[in-house]
Design an enzyme around this catalytic site. Structure first.
Site, PDB file in Angstrom:
ATOM      1  N   PHE A   1       0.846  -1.200   0.000  1.00 45.57           N
ATOM      2  CA  PHE A   1       0.000   0.000   0.000  1.00 45.57           C
ATOM      3  C   PHE A   1       0.874   1.239   0.000  1.00 45.57           C
ATOM      4  O   PHE A   1       1.757   1.389   0.847  1.00 45.57           O
ATOM      5  CB  PHE A   1      -0.918   0.021   1.227  1.00 45.57           C
ATOM      6  CG  PHE A   1      -1.858   1.199   1.222  1.00 45.57           C
ATOM      7  CD1 PHE A   1      -3.023   1.170   0.474  1.00 45.57           C
ATOM      8  CD2 PHE A   1      -1.559   2.355   1.936  1.00 45.57           C
ATOM      9  CE1 PHE A   1      -3.879   2.267   0.442  1.00 45.57           C
ATOM     10  CE2 PHE A   1      -2.409   3.456   1.910  1.00 45.57           C
ATOM     11  CZ  PHE A   1      -3.577   3.406   1.162  1.00 45.57           C
TER      12      PHE A   1
ATOM     13  N   LYS B   1       2.223   9.866   8.524  1.00 45.83           N
ATOM     14  CA  LYS B   1       1.536   9.354   9.717  1.00 45.83           C
ATOM     15  C   LYS B   1       2.081   9.883  11.062  1.00 45.83           C
ATOM     16  O   LYS B   1       1.719  10.964  11.474  1.00 45.83           O
ATOM     17  CB  LYS B   1       1.487   7.818   9.676  1.00 45.83           C
ATOM     18  CG  LYS B   1       0.524   7.315   8.566  1.00 45.83           C
ATOM     19  CD  LYS B   1       0.035   5.917   8.811  1.00 45.83           C
ATOM     20  CE  LYS B   1      -1.129   5.545   7.927  1.00 45.83           C
ATOM     21  NZ  LYS B   1      -0.788   5.115   6.570  1.00 45.83           N
TER      22      LYS B   1
ATOM     23  N   ASP C   1       9.110   3.062   1.649  1.00 39.96           N
ATOM     24  CA  ASP C   1       7.884   3.707   2.119  1.00 39.96           C
ATOM     25  C   ASP C   1       7.756   3.412   3.607  1.00 39.96           C
ATOM     26  O   ASP C   1       7.327   2.340   4.010  1.00 39.96           O
ATOM     27  CB  ASP C   1       6.677   3.187   1.337  1.00 39.96           C
ATOM     28  CG  ASP C   1       5.376   3.859   1.792  1.00 39.96           C
ATOM     29  OD1 ASP C   1       5.359   4.436   2.899  1.00 39.96           O
ATOM     30  OD2 ASP C   1       4.376   3.782   1.053  1.00 39.96           O
TER      31      ASP C   1
HETATM   32  C1  LIG Z   1      -0.988   5.358   5.186  1.00 37.32           C
HETATM   33  C2  LIG Z   1       0.043   4.988   4.197  1.00 37.32           C
HETATM   34  C3  LIG Z   1       0.180   5.705   2.993  1.00 37.32           C
HETATM   35  C4  LIG Z   1      -0.743   6.830   2.607  1.00 37.32           C
HETATM   36  O1  LIG Z   1      -0.701   7.882   3.509  1.00 37.32           O
HETATM   37  P1  LIG Z   1      -1.899   8.991   3.498  1.00 37.32           P
HETATM   38  O2  LIG Z   1      -1.438  10.020   4.472  1.00 37.32           O
HETATM   39  O3  LIG Z   1      -3.145   8.271   3.897  1.00 37.32           O
HETATM   40  O4  LIG Z   1      -1.983   9.501   2.118  1.00 37.32           O
HETATM   41  C5  LIG Z   1       1.191   5.321   2.136  1.00 37.32           C
HETATM   42  N1  LIG Z   1       2.027   4.302   2.431  1.00 37.32           N
HETATM   43  C6  LIG Z   1       1.925   3.599   3.578  1.00 37.32           C
HETATM   44  C7  LIG Z   1       2.897   2.499   3.863  1.00 37.32           C
HETATM   45  C8  LIG Z   1       0.916   3.903   4.484  1.00 37.32           C
HETATM   46  O5  LIG Z   1       0.787   3.191   5.601  1.00 37.32           O
END
Ligand SMILES: *Cc1c(COP(=O)(O)O)cnc(C)c1O
Length: 396
Positions: A137, A251, A222
């Protein structure tokens, strides 16, 4: 007084249907507790999806944000300001490597910056495609979505402008075959978050680094969910002893204020030239002040140590529960999934909420726990004591 039921009804009438109607309307929070609009208290074991690092209403965050909003709330990128410089310097000091920072408002925007770096790097070096992982994700905007390996949220919005090849997560051989001299970048979570808090086999991230280095592809880590202390390290990749080419954060960085970062190491930090990217709100002074308060508080209060000790108590406590619905627990630090033997996470979430605990039905068979980094052993013990009863009531 507005009640939960009334607000849920009004939400349903006013909002698009992309979220469904959430189960509870939260009115306020303090530490690891939140209260709903009906006055019921919950122990917050999900922390706004690994966001509220310091818990709710932490004095350091309140003070920093209040002071900054009363001083200067916005400049745009036409002007610079001290909080953004301090934040970039602080992140670079924690990383300890030569790098450059871009600040965004969210995770998906941090990844959009990484995608544009990868595209430009690819064009400069004649590399046309990217690699990402099945069930990974990376966000909901179109660049990040094209790297997101979850057909249910991706397929109906294609075709995408990026050539992305997906490989099974944790399979180093598959990664090696997929990453050729034509590959511009590999996007990788150190542990897959949304897929179910799934750590890879030991050494996978290190091998991914070697594969990217020998093929000349950028390794984009990421760490939007895994960084800022979540696993007991500032950044999860530091535990692997490797440095990515690009790192994305969001986050937990702002402790609840919206902010993200895309950090390019070495050559990757030099890819953007003047005019290549931008954001009106990105790195706004209030969010930067919040992030500085988060980082300073984690450091001052030794919260990485708290994550390790309280995380171990939580993980071992779950592992020690004997119940036919519970298969086990996975994850690191304060970033765990209780794994079920049946697809009953929604029931577990609902029963836990009834019992005064907020947990997240992440996958049909996985319940996510990502509490504030300040959570105490006694809070965790309260949950562990209630867990057998929650599982029993959910297993119908
Ligand atoms: C939450 C998340 C995203 C997206 O972040 P948003 O602030 O919701 O756009 C991307 N990559 C990872 C691994 C995430 O946990």
């Amino acid at each position: 007084m507005t009640t939960n039921d009334e607000l849920r009804g009004r939400f349903e009438a006013a909002f698009m249907r992309n979220y469904g109607v959430p189960p509870v309307a939260i009115a306020r929070g303090e530490g690891c507790s939140v209260w709903d609009v009906d006055g019921r208290r919950y122990l917050d074991l999900i922390g706004g999806i690994a966001v509220t690092s310091l818990g709710h209403s932490h004095p350091a965050l309140v003070e920093a944000v209040s002071r900054q909003v009363a001083t200067l709330a916005h400049t745009s990128n036409l002007y610079l300001h001290e909080p953004e410089v301090l934040l970039a310097e602080k992140l670079l000091a924690l990383l300890g490597e030569p790098a450059r920072v871009f600040l965004s408002n969210s995770g998906t925007e941090a990844n959009e910056a990484a995608v544009k770096i990868a595209i430009k790097y690819g064009k400069t070096h004649g590399r046309g495609y990217m690699v990402a992982t099945e069930n990974g994700f990376h966000g909901r905007t179109l660049g990040a979505l094209s790297l997101t390996g979850k057909p249910a949220i991706r397929d109906q919005f294609g075709p995408f402008p990026l050539d992305v090849r997906f490989v099974p997560y944790g399979d180093a051989d598959a990664l090696k075959s997929a990453v050729t001299e034509d590959c511009a970048a590999v996007f990788l979570e150190p542990t897959q978050g949304e897929a179910g808090v799934i750590p890879p086999p030991d050494g996978y991230f290190r091998t991914a680094r070697e594969i990217c280095s020998s093929a000349g592809a950028l390794l984009v880590a990421d760490e939007i969910q895994s960084a800022i202390g979540r696993t007991g390290h500032w950044f999860a990749h530091q535990a692997e002893g490797v440095v990515p080419d690009v790192l994305t954060l969001a986050k937990g960085l702002g402790g609840g204020m919206p902010i993200g970062a895309c950090i390019g190491f070495g050559e990757a930090g030099e890819v953007f030239a003047k005019g290549d990217h931008g954001s009106t709100f990105g790195g706004n002074p209030v969010s930067c002040a919040a992030a500085l308060a988060v980082l300073d508080t984690i450091e001052r209060d030794g919260l990485l140590g708290n994550v390790v000790t309280v995380g171990a108590l939580l993980s071992e406590g779950i592992a020690a529960v004997r119940h036919p619905l519970l298969k086990g627990v996975r994850g690191r630090g304060l970033w765990l999934a209780a794994v079920l033997t049946a697809p009953k996470s929604a029931q577990v979430q609902a029963v836990a909420q009834e019992a005064g605990f907020l947990v997240n039905a992440l996958q049909p068979d996985a319940v996510r726990l990502a509490p504030p980094l300040v959570i105490t052993e006694s809070d965790v013990q309260t949950f562990l004591d209630a867990l057998p009863g929650i599982l029993e009531a959910a297993d119908v």
